[in-house]
Structure formats: structure tokens, C-alpha cells
Design an enzyme around this catalytic site. Structure first.
Site, PDB file in Angstrom:
ATOM      1  N   GLN A 138      64.315  42.867 -42.992  1.00  0.00           N
ATOM      2  CA  GLN A 138      65.116  43.869 -42.289  1.00  0.00           C
ATOM      3  C   GLN A 138      64.346  45.166 -42.089  1.00  0.00           C
ATOM      4  O   GLN A 138      64.148  45.638 -40.978  1.00  0.00           O
ATOM      5  CB  GLN A 138      66.372  44.188 -43.114  1.00  0.00           C
ATOM      6  CG  GLN A 138      67.326  43.039 -43.261  1.00  0.00           C
ATOM      7  CD  GLN A 138      68.504  43.408 -44.171  1.00  0.00           C
ATOM      8  OE1 GLN A 138      68.530  44.473 -44.771  1.00  0.00           O
ATOM      9  NE2 GLN A 138      69.471  42.520 -44.261  1.00  0.00           N
ATOM     10  N   HIS A 178      64.851  42.684 -55.816  1.00  0.00           N
ATOM     11  CA  HIS A 178      65.331  43.724 -54.904  1.00  0.00           C
ATOM     12  C   HIS A 178      66.593  44.320 -55.508  1.00  0.00           C
ATOM     13  O   HIS A 178      67.463  43.590 -55.981  1.00  0.00           O
ATOM     14  CB  HIS A 178      65.628  43.137 -53.520  1.00  0.00           C
ATOM     15  CG  HIS A 178      65.790  44.198 -52.474  1.00  0.00           C
ATOM     16  ND1 HIS A 178      66.908  44.979 -52.402  1.00  0.00           N
ATOM     17  CD2 HIS A 178      64.964  44.619 -51.490  1.00  0.00           C
ATOM     18  CE1 HIS A 178      66.765  45.836 -51.402  1.00  0.00           C
ATOM     19  NE2 HIS A 178      65.591  45.642 -50.838  1.00  0.00           N
ATOM     20  N   ARG A 183      54.997  45.099 -55.578  1.00  0.00           N
ATOM     21  CA  ARG A 183      54.735  45.256 -54.132  1.00  0.00           C
ATOM     22  C   ARG A 183      55.401  46.511 -53.579  1.00  0.00           C
ATOM     23  O   ARG A 183      56.568  46.787 -53.857  1.00  0.00           O
ATOM     24  CB  ARG A 183      55.296  44.042 -53.399  1.00  0.00           C
ATOM     25  CG  ARG A 183      55.229  44.134 -51.907  1.00  0.00           C
ATOM     26  CD  ARG A 183      55.840  42.920 -51.287  1.00  0.00           C
ATOM     27  NE  ARG A 183      57.275  42.915 -51.425  1.00  0.00           N
ATOM     28  CZ  ARG A 183      58.141  43.031 -50.406  1.00  0.00           C
ATOM     29  NH1 ARG A 183      57.682  43.155 -49.181  1.00  0.00           N
ATOM     30  NH2 ARG A 183      59.428  43.013 -50.617  1.00  0.00           N
ATOM     31  N   LEU A 221      55.142  41.610 -44.807  1.00  0.00           N
ATOM     32  CA  LEU A 221      54.971  41.086 -43.444  1.00  0.00           C
ATOM     33  C   LEU A 221      53.554  41.424 -42.992  1.00  0.00           C
ATOM     34  O   LEU A 221      52.858  40.610 -42.362  1.00  0.00           O
ATOM     35  CB  LEU A 221      55.993  41.733 -42.494  1.00  0.00           C
ATOM     36  CG  LEU A 221      57.460  41.325 -42.685  1.00  0.00           C
ATOM     37  CD1 LEU A 221      58.368  42.175 -41.805  1.00  0.00           C
ATOM     38  CD2 LEU A 221      57.678  39.840 -42.362  1.00  0.00           C
ATOM     39  N   GLU A 274      60.644  54.442 -46.281  1.00  0.00           N
ATOM     40  CA  GLU A 274      61.177  53.584 -47.340  1.00  0.00           C
ATOM     41  C   GLU A 274      60.698  54.069 -48.698  1.00  0.00           C
ATOM     42  O   GLU A 274      59.712  54.811 -48.789  1.00  0.00           O
ATOM     43  CB  GLU A 274      60.745  52.124 -47.123  1.00  0.00           C
ATOM     44  CG  GLU A 274      61.631  51.427 -46.130  1.00  0.00           C
ATOM     45  CD  GLU A 274      61.405  49.928 -46.078  1.00  0.00           C
ATOM     46  OE1 GLU A 274      60.499  49.430 -46.755  1.00  0.00           O
ATOM     47  OE2 GLU A 274      62.150  49.275 -45.343  1.00  0.00           O
ATOM     48  N   GLY A 292      56.762  30.738 -41.170  1.00  0.00           N
ATOM     49  CA  GLY A 292      57.109  32.151 -41.254  1.00  0.00           C
ATOM     50  C   GLY A 292      56.062  32.952 -40.504  1.00  0.00           C
ATOM     51  O   GLY A 292      55.274  32.397 -39.719  1.00  0.00           O
ATOM     52  N   HIS A 327      63.436  38.475 -55.179  1.00  0.00           N
ATOM     53  CA  HIS A 327      63.162  38.825 -53.785  1.00  0.00           C
ATOM     54  C   HIS A 327      61.779  38.398 -53.308  1.00  0.00           C
ATOM     55  O   HIS A 327      61.654  37.812 -52.239  1.00  0.00           O
ATOM     56  CB  HIS A 327      63.313  40.341 -53.666  1.00  0.00           C
ATOM     57  CG  HIS A 327      63.172  40.869 -52.282  1.00  0.00           C
ATOM     58  ND1 HIS A 327      63.951  40.416 -51.242  1.00  0.00           N
ATOM     59  CD2 HIS A 327      62.357  41.811 -51.758  1.00  0.00           C
ATOM     60  CE1 HIS A 327      63.621  41.069 -50.129  1.00  0.00           C
ATOM     61  NE2 HIS A 327      62.652  41.909 -50.415  1.00  0.00           N
ATOM     62  N   ARG A 358      61.098  49.945 -56.718  1.00  0.00           N
ATOM     63  CA  ARG A 358      62.099  48.880 -56.828  1.00  0.00           C
ATOM     64  C   ARG A 358      62.383  48.428 -58.250  1.00  0.00           C
ATOM     65  O   ARG A 358      63.531  48.193 -58.618  1.00  0.00           O
ATOM     66  CB  ARG A 358      61.591  47.642 -56.084  1.00  0.00           C
ATOM     67  CG  ARG A 358      61.878  47.724 -54.652  1.00  0.00           C
ATOM     68  CD  ARG A 358      61.506  46.453 -53.960  1.00  0.00           C
ATOM     69  NE  ARG A 358      61.852  46.678 -52.575  1.00  0.00           N
ATOM     70  CZ  ARG A 358      61.444  45.939 -51.583  1.00  0.00           C
ATOM     71  NH1 ARG A 358      60.670  44.902 -51.803  1.00  0.00           N
ATOM     72  NH2 ARG A 358      61.799  46.203 -50.357  1.00  0.00           N
ATOM     73  N   ALA A 380      53.297  34.227 -41.480  1.00  0.00           N
ATOM     74  CA  ALA A 380      51.911  33.870 -41.758  1.00  0.00           C
ATOM     75  C   ALA A 380      51.518  32.605 -40.992  1.00  0.00           C
ATOM     76  O   ALA A 380      50.496  32.584 -40.287  1.00  0.00           O
ATOM     77  CB  ALA A 380      51.707  33.688 -43.260  1.00  0.00           C
TER      78      ALA A 380
HETATM   79  C1  FAD Z   1      66.102  39.274 -47.089  1.00  0.00           C
HETATM   80  C2  FAD Z   1      64.649  39.639 -47.050  1.00  0.00           C
HETATM   81  C3  FAD Z   1      64.262  40.863 -46.520  1.00  0.00           C
HETATM   82  C4  FAD Z   1      62.907  41.205 -46.482  1.00  0.00           C
HETATM   83  N1  FAD Z   1      62.528  42.380 -45.882  1.00  0.00           N
HETATM   84  C5  FAD Z   1      61.210  42.644 -45.738  1.00  0.00           C
HETATM   85  C6  FAD Z   1      60.774  43.775 -44.993  1.00  0.00           C
HETATM   86  O1  FAD Z   1      61.573  44.531 -44.445  1.00  0.00           O
HETATM   87  N2  FAD Z   1      59.436  43.994 -44.880  1.00  0.00           N
HETATM   88  C7  FAD Z   1      58.504  43.175 -45.446  1.00  0.00           C
HETATM   89  O2  FAD Z   1      57.296  43.418 -45.310  1.00  0.00           O
HETATM   90  N3  FAD Z   1      58.895  42.085 -46.145  1.00  0.00           N
HETATM   91  C8  FAD Z   1      60.207  41.795 -46.290  1.00  0.00           C
HETATM   92  N4  FAD Z   1      60.592  40.686 -46.986  1.00  0.00           N
HETATM   93  C9  FAD Z   1      59.559  39.777 -47.492  1.00  0.00           C
HETATM   94  C10 FAD Z   1      58.969  39.021 -46.317  1.00  0.00           C
HETATM   95  O3  FAD Z   1      59.995  38.658 -45.433  1.00  0.00           O
HETATM   96  C11 FAD Z   1      58.232  37.774 -46.766  1.00  0.00           C
HETATM   97  O4  FAD Z   1      57.363  38.071 -47.818  1.00  0.00           O
HETATM   98  C12 FAD Z   1      57.419  37.205 -45.615  1.00  0.00           C
HETATM   99  O5  FAD Z   1      58.254  37.015 -44.503  1.00  0.00           O
HETATM  100  C13 FAD Z   1      56.782  35.893 -46.037  1.00  0.00           C
HETATM  101  O6  FAD Z   1      56.237  35.283 -44.906  1.00  0.00           O
HETATM  102  P1  FAD Z   1      55.542  33.873 -45.058  1.00  0.00           P
HETATM  103  O7  FAD Z   1      55.153  33.457 -43.700  1.00  0.00           O
HETATM  104  O8  FAD Z   1      54.509  33.944 -46.101  1.00  0.00           O
HETATM  105  O9  FAD Z   1      56.699  32.936 -45.662  1.00  0.00           O
HETATM  106  P2  FAD Z   1      58.102  32.527 -45.061  1.00  0.00           P
HETATM  107  O10 FAD Z   1      58.516  33.432 -43.984  1.00  0.00           O
HETATM  108  O11 FAD Z   1      59.043  32.366 -46.194  1.00  0.00           O
HETATM  109  O12 FAD Z   1      57.807  31.089 -44.445  1.00  0.00           O
HETATM  110  C14 FAD Z   1      57.484  29.996 -45.286  1.00  0.00           C
HETATM  111  C15 FAD Z   1      57.613  28.727 -44.493  1.00  0.00           C
HETATM  112  O13 FAD Z   1      57.100  27.610 -45.220  1.00  0.00           O
HETATM  113  C16 FAD Z   1      58.011  26.512 -45.123  1.00  0.00           C
HETATM  114  N5  FAD Z   1      57.782  25.641 -46.283  1.00  0.00           N
HETATM  115  C17 FAD Z   1      57.976  25.917 -47.593  1.00  0.00           C
HETATM  116  N6  FAD Z   1      57.600  24.863 -48.351  1.00  0.00           N
HETATM  117  C18 FAD Z   1      57.156  23.907 -47.502  1.00  0.00           C
HETATM  118  C19 FAD Z   1      56.641  22.591 -47.676  1.00  0.00           C
HETATM  119  N7  FAD Z   1      56.485  22.039 -48.887  1.00  0.00           N
HETATM  120  N8  FAD Z   1      56.284  21.881 -46.562  1.00  0.00           N
HETATM  121  C20 FAD Z   1      56.434  22.407 -45.318  1.00  0.00           C
HETATM  122  N9  FAD Z   1      56.923  23.662 -45.109  1.00  0.00           N
HETATM  123  C21 FAD Z   1      57.269  24.400 -46.182  1.00  0.00           C
HETATM  124  C22 FAD Z   1      59.363  27.203 -45.082  1.00  0.00           C
HETATM  125  O14 FAD Z   1      60.360  26.336 -44.593  1.00  0.00           O
HETATM  126  C23 FAD Z   1      59.049  28.361 -44.140  1.00  0.00           C
HETATM  127  O15 FAD Z   1      59.075  27.953 -42.802  1.00  0.00           O
HETATM  128  C24 FAD Z   1      61.942  40.318 -47.026  1.00  0.00           C
HETATM  129  C25 FAD Z   1      62.349  39.094 -47.557  1.00  0.00           C
HETATM  130  C26 FAD Z   1      63.678  38.751 -47.576  1.00  0.00           C
HETATM  131  C27 FAD Z   1      64.078  37.430 -48.143  1.00  0.00           C
END
Ligand code: FAD
Length: 529
Positions: free
Chosen positions: A57, A239, A381, A387, A123, A23, A346, A285, A25
Site C-alpha cells: 500500500q 507490522h 527493514r 518493493l 513514512e 510478484g 509482515h 516498526r 521481483a
Molecule cells: C499487505 C502488505 C503491504 C505491504 N506494503 C509494502 C509497501 O508499501 N512498500 C514496500 O516496499 N513493501 C511492502 N510490502 C512488502 C512487499 O510487498 C513485498 O516484500 C514484496 O512485494 C515481495 O515481492 P516478491 O516479488 O519478492 O514476492 P511476492 O510479491 O510475494 O511474490 C512471490 C510469488 O512467488 C509465488 N510462489 C511462492 N512459492 C512458490 C512456489 N513454490 N512455486 C511457484 N511459485 C511460488 C507466489 O505465488 C507469488 O506469485 C507489503 C507487504 C504486504 C503483505
């Protein structure tokens, strides 16, 4: 038990970090680490494209507007957080935001502009317009695609369909090996480099969820089993508005729609939110989610309706193209039709406890993004801060990879210890995940009570007895990891005898000052003999 200096092996191997998750991060950390001369590998359990990030989004918050300042962004973040925001972490978040946005622009994220300036949206619970978006409502997709392209072009090694299953520590508690599984084949990486956990949240463990199916909270369970401190798991953010139709995907309808003037109506067609909060549709929220929950109970329905008909059609379709396109598949036009919605799980506020540099309580294990609990969100949050959290604390994790310094989070005032039962190591029973999701939604959802939480815990404990491996050194199945994460959520929710932020207890409906602290959980080995 937890050494205060980095193990030599990890320090030596720091040039080859293993980043788990693709993702925002994970991709950001890997890309920046590569840019700065390290050789990171990303492992991700499905494809590089599968993540929560891709579905974001509304956008990403940063105080870059002329009327705005990091101090205002800080105040909004603290106000939303129900008295538990770590102010230092939040100050880091808001002050470093403009620099991280500049990084994203440099990498090529195509933020939407108006007359050459980055366009900013509004927002709920933000006092200023400060939300950057891209592709209208496709911000996450644009960020993810850009970072992925840049990471691959920069030579970051990637391994898809590869799951982190277990972390091994040496006798002094130092991380010294990692087990990953590639598809159905087993395989061990005896990696000497540090591990960056960027595995995201656990929203898809709930029946109603905005998250894609990869968000099963495995990262929290893997870290917990290795002895890492886990905090704030009771705070699962719901959410308020996810598309509701039997059999259809629970597609999120961003709160920016309400920011643009959409209202919520109940089954009787009444606008109800002004009865619950002076900010009505722009209330926080948790308040909107609970108000919807209570209207659904009152009218005995499973949804309410989003009414965006007051927003001019051109504006609606230009600003929310993804949503309008999705709804057209169900013959709905939001400029004309009411759209059925339900609240849904969410965002996981809690997770692996980290300090401000992304260091967990285990030497050699760093974490950032949704899996990490930096304290930045407190008990609730603020929209569009997550993000941002991924890139701000991702950058700090990269700094640790380059110049490792010992440290870690401060233990919270109260910790719950959990001893895992030796299990039968049997395969998950048919439908186990469906049952898990149903139980979390019904008993550990928007409104909780001691009786329901106890029922949920008993069921999760029974499941663990069946699923846990018979010997502690064996890797648990992904289902066992998910059940453990569900148990951590339920236990923390039972322990916190008050309502605060995203956590609401019908038997303790108000915040209690004596509960104004973070709650920790730690898996401890069973006593010998
Ligand atoms: C529909 C939706 C809308 C959103 N809108 C917003 C927004 O507008 N603004 C905002 O700030 N936030 C928003 N959020 C929240 C935000 O998207 C997330 O908090 C953020 O993207 C998390 O990023 P991340 O990199 O931590 O995790 P993620 O993007 O979830 O990535 C996690 C990754 O880890 C991988 N993974 C998991 N477990 C394992 C494992 N055991 N081994 C190997 N890989 C693994 C997954 O496959 C994935 O690739 C939204 C979330 C959703 C679901």
C-alpha cells in the site's frame, strides 16, 4: 562442495531462465530479461495475480525529491537495520533506486503526481518525504498489473498453478534439474537454464499475518533442501497495524496513515506511544509492534485502536481509498471511528543468502525479492524498501542472466547445520497449518524466549518426521516445505541470544555486541551408514 564456476549446461541454457514467482521481483526480472533478448518462463503457484506485491500500500522508496539524496536514504536504511545492514548492498539499493523508478515509469506504472511531478509521501523512520505511491494506497496493485501486462505483451511465457517443488544437483553440486508440479498433475522440467527464485516471504505461516495465503516460505525450504545457505531467518518483521476483527481478513493499515497524523490508542482510550519512544507513532516498526503487544497484555485485550480522526476527511479518502473502502464493509469510517488493529507477521528479512548480484551459494540458482537475503535490511527493514529491493536486485539478476560470472555470498561467521530426518512421507494431519500458525505466533512471535522456542522446535521436528519423504530424492509436500521454513525461523531465533532489530528475546532483552553478525543455516545430508 559448491563449485566456483558456472556449470556449462547452465551457461548454455542461460537464454531460457526459469523465473519462479510472479510478484514484483519475478515479473520485473522476466520482463527485463525478455526486453534484452532472453526467453524466460514464469511459473507461479497460484495465479499471476497472487503475491504479496499486490497488497503493498504505502509505496516504494527512492531519493528523488529536491531535499533528498541517496546518502540520506542510505543513512535511514542503516539506522533502521539494527547494526547488521550490509552497507555495500544498501548503497546499491539507494543509488540505483532512481534508475529503477525510471524503468517502472517507462513500463507505465501510474505513480500519483501533483502538478505534473511525482508525489512523495512520508513514512516512519524515513527522514525525508521519499515514498512514491500509485492509486493512493494501491501501489503494489498498480505495479503488479503494469508489469504483468507488459510481460505478457512482451511474450514472456507464463505457467499458473505450477509450483516449484524441488531442485536437483549433479554430483559436483551443480543445479541441473528442477521439479515443478502443475496443479495435481506431476511433471518434471529438466531445465538447463538458470533458476531465478522470486517466491517471496513466509508471513502467512503466522496466525496473525498481513500476507496473502501464498506467502508460505516454500522457496526458502526448496533452496535449503538443495544445500543453499540460508541466513537471518530469526528476523521476521511484524507490522504494527493490521485490521482486527474475529473472522475478518487481516487487512493492513499502512504506516503512511501514522505519517499523515493518525495516533494509536489503547483499550482505555489513551495515546500510549509517547511513553515508549520519542518519535511516538513514527518510531520504528519493531518498537511500535512491541509497544502494542505490551499494551494488549497490560489491558488483557487482543487489539488497540488506530485513531485517524484528526486527518481531514477529504484527504483521508483521497490518499487511502482502498483502506476507506475496505473499512466501509465493516461499517467503519476512519474519519469518525476508531479502527481496531493488531500487529501481524509482515516481512521475512532473512532467506536465501545472495551476493550483490543475486547469486546464491548454489551455481545456477539466483534469488531476488523477499525470498533473498541481500543484507540490505540488516535486522530490521525500513518501510517501503522492499518493493525497491525487488527491482534493484532484480536488475542485477538480469545482468547475471545475460553475462554469468561465478560468485556467491560470503559464508557468515556462524552456521547451524540441520540434518533432516527420514520421514514417513504421510499426508499432513488435519489442521496442520492452523497448528503451525498458532505455534509460530505464540512461541516465535513478537516476544520470544528459549523455553517457547524449544517447544516450537520440538513440534516442528515431530511434524517433519511425519511429513518428510521416505527417500531424499522424492519431492516433499508443500506442507513439509512450510514446516521446514518454520523450523529454520525457530532455530535461528533460539540461537541468537540477544534482542536486535525485529528479533526480541524476553530472556536477552538487549543487543549484545558479540552477536553483531549474520547467522547462517544449512541443511546437510545425514551421515551414511
Ligand atoms: C499487505 C502488505 C503491504 C505491504 N506494503 C509494502 C509497501 O508499501 N512498500 C514496500 O516496499 N513493501 C511492502 N510490502 C512488502 C512487499 O510487498 C513485498 O516484500 C514484496 O512485494 C515481495 O515481492 P516478491 O516479488 O519478492 O514476492 P511476492 O510479491 O510475494 O511474490 C512471490 C510469488 O512467488 C509465488 N510462489 C511462492 N512459492 C512458490 C512456489 N513454490 N512455486 C511457484 N511459485 C511460488 C507466489 O505465488 C507469488 O506469485 C507489503 C507487504 C504486504 C503483505
Amino acid at each position: 562442495m559448491y563449485p566456483s564456476t558456472l556449470p556449462a549446461a547452465v551457461a548454455e541454457g542461460a537464454g531460457r531462465p526459469l523465473v519462479v514467482g510472479s510478484g514484483i521481483a519475478g515479473l520485473y526480472v522476466a520482463l527485463r530479461a525478455r526486453e534484452l533478448g532472453l526467453r524466460p518462463t514464469i511459473v507461479t503457484k497460484a495465479t499471476l495475480d497472487d503475491s504479496n506485491t499486490r497488497y503493498a500500500q504505502g509505496g516504494i522508496a527512492a531519493a528523488i525529491g529536491p531535499e533528498d539524496s541517496p546518502a540520506r536514504h542510505l543513512e535511514d536504511t542503516v539506522r533502521a537495520g539494527g547494526g547488521l545492514v550490509d552497507r555495500t548492498a544498501a548503497r546499491i539499493l539507494v543509488e540505483e533506486a532512481p534508475r529503477r523508478i525510471a524503468d517502472l515509469v517507462r513500463f507505465g506504472v501510474p505513480f500519483d503526481t501533483v502538478e505534473g511531478q511525482i508525489a512523495l509521501g512520508r513514512e516512519a523512520a524515513h527522514s525525508r518525504t521519499r515514498i512514491l505511491h500509485a492509486g493512493g494506497d494501491a501501489t503494489g496493485l498498480q505495479i503488479e498489473e503494469t508489469l504483468k501486462r507488459r510481460a505478457i505483451a512482451a511474450g514472456v511465457e507464463t505457467r499458473e498453478r505450477t509450483s516449484l517443488r524441488r531442485l536437483y544437483l549433479d554430483s559436483s553440486g551443480r543445479l541441473n534439474a528442477v521439479l515443478v508440479r502443475e496443479g495435481e498433475r506431476g511433471g518434471e522440467i529438466a531445465d538447463e537454464g538458470p533458476v531465478v527464485l522470486a517466491t517471496g516471504g513466509a508471513g502467512s505461516l503466522y496466525r496473525e499475518s498481513s500476507n496473502p495465503s501464498v506467502a508460505t516460505g516454500e522457496g526458502v525450504a526448496v533452496a535449503a533442501r538443495a544445500g543453499a545457505l540460508i541466513v537471518d531467518m530469526e528476523f521476521m518483521q511484524f507490522h504494527p497495524t493490521v485490521f482486527f476483527r474475529e473472522g475478518a481478513p487481516r487487512f493492513l493499515l499502512t504506516e503512511a496513515l501514522r505519517g499523515e497524523g493518525a495516533w494509536l490508542r489503547n483499550e482505555l482510550g489513551e495515546r500510549f506511544l509517547p511513553r515508549y519512544h520519542p518519535d511516538a507513532e513514527l518510531a520504528p516498526r519493531d518498537i511500535v509492534s512491541r509497544a502494542i503487544h505490551s499494551e494488549m497484555e497490560r489491558t488483557r485485550t487482543r487489539c488497540v485502536y488506530l485513531d485517524a480522526t484528526a486527518i481531514p476527511r477529504d484527504r483521508l479518502f483521497a490518499r487511502f481509498p482502498t483502506i476507506c473502502h475496505f473499512l466501509s464493509g465493516f461499517a467503519l469510517d476512519p474519519s469518525r471511528d476508531l479502527v481496531p488493529v493488531t500487529p501481524a507477521a509482515h516481512f521475512m528479512i532473512g532467506g536465501v543468502s545472495t551476493d550483490h548480484e543475486g547469486r546464491s551459494s548454489l551455481s545456477g540458482l539466483l534469488a531476488c525479492g523477499e525470498v533473498a537475503a541481500t543484507g540490505v535490511h540488516g535486522a530490521n527493514r525500513l518501510a517501503s524498501n522492499s518493493l525497491l529491493e525487488g527491482v534493484v536486485f532484480g536488475e542485477r539478476v538480469v545482468r547475471q542472466l545475460l553475462h554469468p560470472v561465478a560468485g556467491g555470498p560470503r559464508p557468515p561467521p556462524r552456521e547451524i547445520a540441520l540434518t533432516l530426518p527420514p520421514g514417513a512421507g504421510r499426508p499432513p494431519p488435519e489442521g496442520v497449518l492452523v497448528e503451525l500458525r498458532e505455534t509460530l505466533w505464540e512461541e516465535v512471535g513478537i516476544v520470544r524466549s528459549a523455553a517457547g522456542l524449544r517447544r516450537a522446535m520440538r513440534r516442528f521436528e515431530q511434524l517433519l518426521t511425519r511429513l518428510e519423504p521416505p527417500r531424499p530424492e522424492l519431492p516433499p509436500s508443500p506442507a513439509a516445505h512450510s514446516v521446514l521454513t518454520a523450523l529454520l525461523i525457530a532455530r535461528a531465533a533460539l540461537a541468537r541470544e540477544e534482542s536486535r532489530g525485529a528479533h526480541f528475546r524476553s530472556d536477552y532483552p538487549r543487543p549484545r555486541p558479540e552477536w553483531r553478525f549474520h547467522l547462517g543455516e544449512r541443511v546437510v545430508p545425514a551421515p551414511r551408514g
